[in-house]
Structures are given as structure tokens and as C-alpha cells.
Design a protein around this motif. Structure first.
Motif, PDB file in Angstrom:
ATOM      1  N   LYS A   3       0.842  -1.197   0.000  1.00 43.44           N
ATOM      2  CA  LYS A   3       0.000   0.000   0.000  1.00 43.44           C
ATOM      3  C   LYS A   3       0.874   1.242   0.000  1.00 43.44           C
ATOM      4  O   LYS A   3       1.887   1.321   0.697  1.00 43.44           O
ATOM      5  N   SER A  29     -10.747   2.963   4.318  1.00 45.62           N
ATOM      6  CA  SER A  29      -9.330   3.187   4.006  1.00 45.62           C
ATOM      7  C   SER A  29      -8.626   1.896   3.609  1.00 45.62           C
ATOM      8  O   SER A  29      -7.511   1.613   4.052  1.00 45.62           O
ATOM      9  N   GLU A  31      -7.149   1.263   0.990  1.00 42.76           N
ATOM     10  CA  GLU A  31      -5.920   1.527   0.240  1.00 42.76           C
ATOM     11  C   GLU A  31      -4.737   1.840   1.151  1.00 42.76           C
ATOM     12  O   GLU A  31      -3.605   1.976   0.679  1.00 42.76           O
ATOM     13  N   ASN A  95     -14.456   6.397  -0.277  1.00 41.33           N
ATOM     14  CA  ASN A  95     -13.584   6.799  -1.397  1.00 41.33           C
ATOM     15  C   ASN A  95     -12.825   8.096  -1.141  1.00 41.33           C
ATOM     16  O   ASN A  95     -12.415   8.770  -2.087  1.00 41.33           O
ATOM     17  N   SER A  98      -9.136   7.825  -2.736  1.00 40.46           N
ATOM     18  CA  SER A  98      -8.929   7.618  -4.179  1.00 40.46           C
ATOM     19  C   SER A  98      -8.520   8.885  -4.914  1.00 40.46           C
ATOM     20  O   SER A  98      -7.557   8.870  -5.706  1.00 40.46           O
ATOM     21  N   SER A 102      -4.855   9.531  -6.782  1.00 41.12           N
ATOM     22  CA  SER A 102      -4.835   9.876  -8.200  1.00 41.12           C
ATOM     23  C   SER A 102      -3.990  11.120  -8.455  1.00 41.12           C
ATOM     24  O   SER A 102      -3.189  11.167  -9.401  1.00 41.12           O
ATOM     25  N   SER A 216     -12.501  14.608  -2.362  1.00 41.44           N
ATOM     26  CA  SER A 216     -12.295  13.909  -1.091  1.00 41.44           C
ATOM     27  C   SER A 216     -12.934  14.748   0.010  1.00 41.44           C
ATOM     28  O   SER A 216     -12.654  15.945   0.129  1.00 41.44           O
TER      29      SER A 216
END
Length: 332
Positions: A3, A29, A31, A95, A98, A102, A216
Motif C-alpha cells: 500500500k 481506508s 488503500e 472513497n 482515491s 490519483s 475527497s
């Protein structure tokens, strides 16, 4: 697959906050690797994490180092590529990571990111500490899109965008590990309050960019650890603001602006007296004396590069109190 992002929550005697807010962090979370960095709590924080949230990694600092040094100590042990520094009174949403990943993955010039920060208690409003991204004026006074001094805007989607900002809120602060370490982290002298603005200013002077993204979203209680009415917060804000200016202002503006700020602080102290806030006036006086004690050591911290383009309005104080500019669009 390893991660890339570490969510690091600094905790001091916040057992109840951890019980309330860790579930949302864990749920949304996937990720991330989640850490709690404990500043030598004397409550049952550690026991609660071990018994109720066994998936969380614990970092135990040897004493209560405050926000700045507390993170500096803990992050020496965190090797993920990106850091998410998250207050213990933050509720995250689905999310939320994310869009951050990105941006970091696709925009290498972005070193720091802030999400949209809304008020946990009044969720249709922005939250004081960060709102939709931070800026400062020529004299170092901080303000946000969505919050100028005590005026907080309702979220009518007026800041549903991605844009470059000057500073990101420490309540929910994303930074590349490489950038954090190149800057040698937060300034330990600050203990707490405005250390994130100082870090962003130093990053700006070194050519890194900070960004806000509305994609976010998090909710913040605000003041859960030290509320606005606490004279200690007044002391830290006034002292740290002067330290930040000493370290980061362009050389040709440094002493002129510092002198003016000392005068304006004196006016603020008188204002506290007229409103019966004698402890806050005393806190301003103490802040100045402590600043004088630290000024020489902080002058030595100055970088060789101080950009003159750090502000986007001359005086937010004048705009707000004289021109009645209560929201970000009307600041000029």
C-alpha cells in the motif's frame, strides 16, 4: 501488493475520540496502512486500540511532544510513499483516499493536498480549520476558502473544484514522504498550531505546490483537543505566527512586516481587555516574550529562497473589518 499511503492519527488521551472515529477510517481506508501515533497518553487509548482495533499499527512516543514533534517522531517509523496526517476527531467518507492517490500518482509537482473539510456537527457548513483550502495575506494572516476569521460559509458547492492553494489544514493533511523528509518535517518549536502553514510556506519556497480537491470529503469536530476559548491556543497562535513570519518572509519585507504585526498584536491584546478576556491578553504578551527568546534561533532557519509571491491579497484584516469582505470571493 504494498500500500502506498499511510493514515497516521496522532493521539493524546483521546480514547473516546478513537472509539468514535476509528471505525470510519478503517471502513473506508482499504488503500492505506493505518497507524495511531500515541503521545504518551495516560488514559486507556492503547488498550482500546489493541482490543477493539487490532488491525491498526501503534507507534508509542515517549512523551507528549505536541502535534509538531509528535508527528516528527512517529513518521520516522512510517515508510509508505504518501502520508495522510489525520486528527483523531475526523470522520472520513467513502472513497476519500482515491482522489488523493490519483493526484499524487499523476501530478508529480503536487507535494501537499487537502480535502474538503466540513463541520461534523453542522455538516452543511465548512469547518473552521481548513474549509476548502488555505491562503495567507501579505502580513501572514491565514484564511480559507469557506472561512475568513469567524465567518464560516455554508457548503453550497461553491468550492467543488480542484485548485492550487497556499496551505493545507493539519486536521487532514496529505504530503509525500519525500517532501516531508526533504523539509525535515514540522518545526518542533511550534508544538502545535500553524505548524502546517509554516511547513507549506517552506514547501512553497522550495518549489513544491499544494492542492485542494473537493472530490475527497471529511468531517471535523474542531477544538476537540484545544478549543478556541483556551488562552493556551491564543498563546500558540500569536507566537507561532511570528515565528513563521521570521522564517519565511522575503528579506526586504521581514522586519517591516514583523514590526507591523507586533503593533497589530498589541491592538488585539487591547481588544481582548475590552471584552473582558484578560487571560487572552496575557497570552498575547507571553507569546511576544517567548518569540523574542526564540527569534535568533529561528532567523538561522531561514531558507536561501524566500518567494515574494506568497500572498494573493494585501490585507485580509482590512478587507474583512473595513470593506466587509466576509467570504472568499469578496476578499479583493
Amino acid at each position: 501488493m504494498d500500500k502506498k499511503i499511510a493514515v497516521v492519527i496522532l493521539n493524546w488521551n483521546g480514547a473516546k475520540l478513537l472509539e468514535q472515529f476509528l471505525p470510519s477510517v478503517i471502513a473506508y481506508s482499504n488503500e492505506a496502512v493505518i497507524y495511531v501515533a500515541d503521545n504518551a497518553s495516560t488514559d486507556n487509548s492503547i488498550d482500546i486500540i489493541k482490543s477493539q482495533f487490532p488491525s491498526i499499527k501503534i507507534i508509542e512516543n515517549k512523551e507528549n511532544f505536541g502535534f509538531a514533534q509528535g508527528y516528527n517522531q512517529a513518521l520516522q517509523q512510517v515508510e509508505e510513499e504518501y502520508y495522510a496526517l489525520v486528527n483523531s476527531d475526523i470522520e472520513v467518507t467513502q472513497n476519500w483516499l482515491s482522489p488523493i492517490l490519483s493526484i499524487f500518482d499523476n501530478e508529480p509537482n503536487i507535494g501537499i493536498i487537502q480535502p474538503k473539510i466540513l463541520d461534523f456537527k453542522k455538516k452543511e457548513y465548512f469547518e473552521y480549520a481548513g474549509a476548502a483550502g488555505g491562503f495567507i495575506d501579505k502580513y501572514g494572516y491565514p484564511y480559507c476558502r469557506g472561512r475568513i476569521f469567524e465567518t464560516i460559509e455554508k457548503d453550497n458547492h461553491q468550492y467543488d473544484d480542484d485548485c492550487e492553494i497556499f496551505w493545507a489544514s493539519g486536521a487532514c493533511f496529505f504530503i509525500r514522504k519525500e517532501v516531508y523528509r526533504n523539509l525535515k518535517g514540522f518545526d518542533n518549536d511550534f508544538f502545535a498550531h500553524q505548524e502546517e502553514i509554516d511547513l507549506c510556506w517552506r514547501a512553497f519556497n522550495m518549489g513544491y505546490k499544494a492542492k485542494y480537491t473537493s472530490k475527497s470529503i471529511v468531517f471535523h469536530i474542531g477544538g476537540a483537543t484545544l478549543n478556541q476559548s483556551n488562552p493556551k491556543k491564543t498563546f500558540l497562535n500569536f507566537r507561532n505566527s511570528l515565528l513563521m513570519l521570521t522564517k519565511n518572509l522575503p528579506s526586504d519585507k521581514l522586519f517591516k512586516i514583523l514590526f507591523l504585526r507586533l503593533i497589530l498584536d498589541g491592538i488585539a491584546g487591547i481588544h481582548f481587555i475590552f471584552h473582558g478576556k484578560f487571560k487572552h491578553c496575557l497570552a498575547v504578551i507571553k507569546a511576544h516574550f517567548h518569540f523574542y527568546h526564540l527569534i535568533n534561533s529561528n532567523l538561522k532557519k531561514r531558507n536561501t529562497n524566500q518567494s515574494t509571491e506568497y500572498y494573493n491579497t494585501d490585507s485580509i484584516v482590512y478587507n474583512y473589518f473595513v470593506k466587509n469582505g466576509k467570504v472568499f470571493e469578496s476578499k479583493n
